[in-house]
Motif scaffolding. Structure first.
Motif: not given
Length: 303
Positions: A199, A201, A224
């Motif tokens: 999760d 980036t 990601n």
């Protein structure tokens, strides 16, 4: 100070978003100390640019050319001796130019809990919109689990993180490369980080030369992971990179200049000569950045 509502939507009217701009001078000694000057002089020789930039000068310049920009410095003082421009100063000054600037923070990953407290303060009290790390100048392997608590903090805040990848002009032509080791910026080290923090980036800065294939593979495999195309004039992009931008990574690559080492005008002029269609150009210059900076719950990426 930048509030939560002052994010990327403020920048939608501008023609592009430059994801990679360095603040090299601040108030006081920051950026003007002897160690900083020695590295700056070497970089000027390497890139053919000796411009030094304050937040105010950058804002004025980017406003004139109608481009928004992500700005940051890198805290590598413990490894290089360079006194960095404080992220707090950058964030405070960038707030005065919120129509054109997006501030990212930087902390020294080797400082452990001190780095985490600094990152938390930058997020909660200074409104930074992401973080920048430079593994080669900061002297660390990104996939070393000692640094994972810092990534956890950034991930929990929903902010992106930029990692320098590939060779660097910082330290080039200096004796022993200024002590900087390129190995820490192999993008394959970020594959572990992307897998362990799905999760978070991650933006890989630059085309990752001489590990371009590794960088492309990581960006293609990990949902990601993104690439900012800074640090290289597009006319020097290798054919494989151009093909990936046109076809496989259209939604994963973003414009970045590396200003002041490369000007956005030069980058954009050379990019225009590569023959990308209008849809790809729109995504690279603005749309993908709006989505990354806007976060999962933002509609700003609908460009």
């Amino acid at each position: 100070m930048i509030s939560e509502g002052d994010g990327p939507r403020r920048f939608a009217a501008r023609s592009a978003i430059d994801m990679h701009v360095h603040v090299t001078e601040g108030t006081g000694e920051a950026g003007r100390d002897a160690a900083s000057r020695s590295f700056q002089q070497a970089a000027a020789s390497y890139f053919g640019s000796d411009a030094q930039t304050t937040v105010g000068a950058i804002a004025d310049y980017y406003r004139r050319i109608d481009i928004s920009c992500v700005v940051f410095a890198v805290d590598s003082e413990s490894t290089t001796g360079r006194k960095p421009v404080a992220s707090e100063e950058i964030a405070e000054l960038a707030a005065e130019h919120a129509d054109v600037m997006i501030p990212f923070g930087s902390v020294d990953p080797w400082r452990g809990e001190v780095a985490r407290r600094s990152a938390r303060r930058l997020i909660e009290h200074y409104g930074v919109k992401g973080f920048k790390f430079h593994p080669s100048t900061q002297g660390f392997e990104p996939n070393d689990t000692r640094f994972y608590p810092l990534y956890e903090l950034i991930e929990s805040a929903g902010l992106p993180v930029v990692f320098h990848t590939g060779q660097t002009g910082i330290g080039a032509k200096m004796r022993g490369g200024g002590g900087i080791r390129l190995k820490y910026s192999n993008p394959m080290l970020l594959d572990d980080v992307a897998a362990d923090f799905p999760d978070l980036t991650i933006i890989m800065a630059h085309p990752s030369v001489p590990w371009q294939d590794e960088g492309l593979a990581v960006a293609l495999h990990k949902q990601n992971v993104y690439i900012d195309l800074s640090g290289w004039s597009p006319k020097y992009f290798e054919p494989k990179l151009v093909t990936y931008v046109k076809r496989l990574l259209t939604d994963k690559v973003m414009f970045g200049s590396d200003y002041p080492l490369i000007t956005p005008q030069r980058w954009l002029d050379d990019f225009a000569g590569l023959g990308f269609d209008e849809d790809v150009t729109r995504k690279v210059l603005r749309g993908n950045a709006l989505r990354v900076l806007g976060g999962a719950n933002s509609t700003a990426g609908q460009d």
